[in-house]
Design a protein around this motif. Structure first.
Motif, short mmCIF file in Angstrom:
data_model
loop_
_atom_site.label_atom_id
_atom_site.label_comp_id
_atom_site.label_asym_id
_atom_site.label_seq_id
_atom_site.Cartn_x
_atom_site.Cartn_y
_atom_site.Cartn_z
N PRO A 33 41.08 24.10 41.22
CA PRO A 33 40.19 24.32 41.50
C PRO A 33 40.01 25.71 42.51
CG PRO A 33 39.72 22.42 40.89
CD PRO A 33 41.45 22.55 41.20
N GLY A 34 40.34 25.12 43.21
CA GLY A 34 40.26 25.90 44.38
C GLY A 34 40.93 27.69 44.13
N PHE A 35 41.85 27.59 43.66
CA PHE A 35 42.88 27.96 42.84
C PHE A 35 42.04 29.58 41.68
CE2 PHE A 35 46.15 30.54 40.05
CZ PHE A 35 47.07 31.34 41.74
N ARG A 36 41.84 28.74 41.15
CA ARG A 36 40.82 29.60 40.34
C ARG A 36 39.57 30.13 41.13
NH1 ARG A 36 41.77 27.99 34.87
NH2 ARG A 36 42.67 25.89 35.24
N LYS A 37 39.04 29.88 41.64
CA LYS A 37 37.37 30.57 42.24
C LYS A 37 38.23 31.38 43.04
CE LYS A 37 34.17 29.26 45.88
NZ LYS A 37 33.07 28.43 46.43
N LYS A 38 39.00 31.28 43.79
CA LYS A 38 39.77 32.68 44.19
C LYS A 38 39.96 33.76 43.36
CE LYS A 38 41.60 33.53 48.77
NZ LYS A 38 42.38 33.27 50.16
N VAL A 39 40.94 33.55 42.72
CA VAL A 39 41.12 34.22 41.19
C VAL A 39 39.42 34.76 40.91
CG1 VAL A 39 42.23 34.09 39.13
CG2 VAL A 39 43.10 32.89 40.81
N SER A 40 38.96 33.86 40.73
CA SER A 40 37.08 34.43 40.26
C SER A 40 37.32 35.91 40.83
CB SER A 40 36.78 33.61 39.59
OG SER A 40 37.16 32.61 38.80
N GLN A 41 37.15 35.37 42.31
CA GLN A 41 37.00 36.56 43.23
C GLN A 41 37.48 37.57 42.72
OE1 GLN A 41 37.02 33.96 46.62
NE2 GLN A 41 34.92 33.87 46.56
N CYS A 42 38.83 37.74 42.87
CA CYS A 42 39.67 38.83 43.25
C CYS A 42 39.11 39.59 40.83
CB CYS A 42 40.66 38.41 42.15
SG CYS A 42 41.63 38.00 44.00
N VAL A 43 38.86 38.76 40.47
CA VAL A 43 38.60 39.12 39.10
C VAL A 43 36.95 39.89 39.50
CG1 VAL A 43 37.85 38.63 36.57
CG2 VAL A 43 39.99 37.81 37.42
N ARG A 44 36.27 39.37 40.16
CA ARG A 44 35.21 40.37 39.60
C ARG A 44 34.99 41.36 40.68
NH1 ARG A 44 32.49 34.97 40.98
NH2 ARG A 44 33.13 35.22 42.89
N LYS A 45 36.03 41.16 42.03
CA LYS A 45 36.20 42.84 42.80
C LYS A 45 37.00 43.39 42.36
CE LYS A 45 36.42 40.68 46.91
NZ LYS A 45 37.10 40.42 48.17
N SER A 46 37.72 43.79 41.14
CA SER A 46 38.47 44.35 39.70
C SER A 46 37.59 44.67 39.35
CB SER A 46 39.31 43.77 39.42
OG SER A 46 39.76 42.81 38.69
N GLN A 47 36.65 44.25 38.84
CA GLN A 47 35.59 44.45 37.65
C GLN A 47 34.34 46.07 38.37
OE1 GLN A 47 34.52 41.23 36.50
NE2 GLN A 47 35.24 40.75 35.07
N GLU A 48 34.39 46.07 39.59
CA GLU A 48 33.53 46.49 40.59
C GLU A 48 33.74 47.75 40.81
OE1 GLU A 48 32.31 44.13 43.84
OE2 GLU A 48 31.61 42.32 42.58
N MET A 49 35.97 48.27 40.93
CA MET A 49 36.30 49.07 41.17
C MET A 49 36.46 50.33 40.19
SD MET A 49 39.26 47.76 43.28
CE MET A 49 40.47 49.15 44.12
#
Length: 165
Positions: free
Chosen positions: A149-165
């Protein structure tokens, strides 16, 4: 050798622009340098990386295709097979021949028959199924194994950041 590399890289780039492969796009960072490419990788469907748009740079050696390019994510990436600096660690990007550590067989490592397409499909596959047994990022591998679950949360943050770039 460099002339052969230039011709081969131009041919592969032309082929990718004519027949795009689902999941990524590629182009030159600077039109005057065929040895440095910018890659955009779409997070594979039905994975934790789905919805992400991850930028990476692929740098080819002058003796390509005898030796592999290096691939480094520019976008933030949390993955067992990606070093903290973004460098991708998969077998086909390792120098040809026998593995000095004995982990990989020679046929799993770089071969001149590999192309940008096969490299990118391997990276997409890496995103779909992380290998935590031979990690480049030990912290990500440990979290993947022990705290999904912690891994998924950290990956989700990366996905969100990639969408903002």
């Amino acid at each position: 050798m460099s002339d052969q590399a230039v011709l081969l890289l131009r041919k592969q780039l032309k082929e990718l622009s004519r027949n795009p492969i689902e999941g990524f796009s590629a182009g030159l960072i600077d039109d005057s340098n065929v040895f440095e490419w910018e890659i955009m990788i779409m997070g594979p469907p039905d994975t934790m990386y789905e919805g992400g748009f991850f930028r990476a740079n692929m740098v080819f050696p002058k003796d390509y295709p005898n030796n592999p390019p290096s691939v480094r994510f520019v976008s933030e990436m949390w993955h067992p097979n990606v070093y903290n600096d973004g460098k991708v660690c998969i077998s086909i990007l390792h120098s040809p021949g026998d593995d000095p550590l004995g982990y990989e067989q020679a046929n799993e490592r770089w071969s001149p028959v590999q192309t940008v397409e096969t490299i990118m499909l391997s990276i997409i596959s890496m995103l779909s199924s992380p290998n935590d047994e031979s990690p480049a990022n030990i912290d990500a591998a440990k979290q993947f194994r022990e705290d999904l679950p912690g891994f998924r949360k950290k990956v989700s943050q990366c996905v969100r950041k990639s969408q903002e770039m």
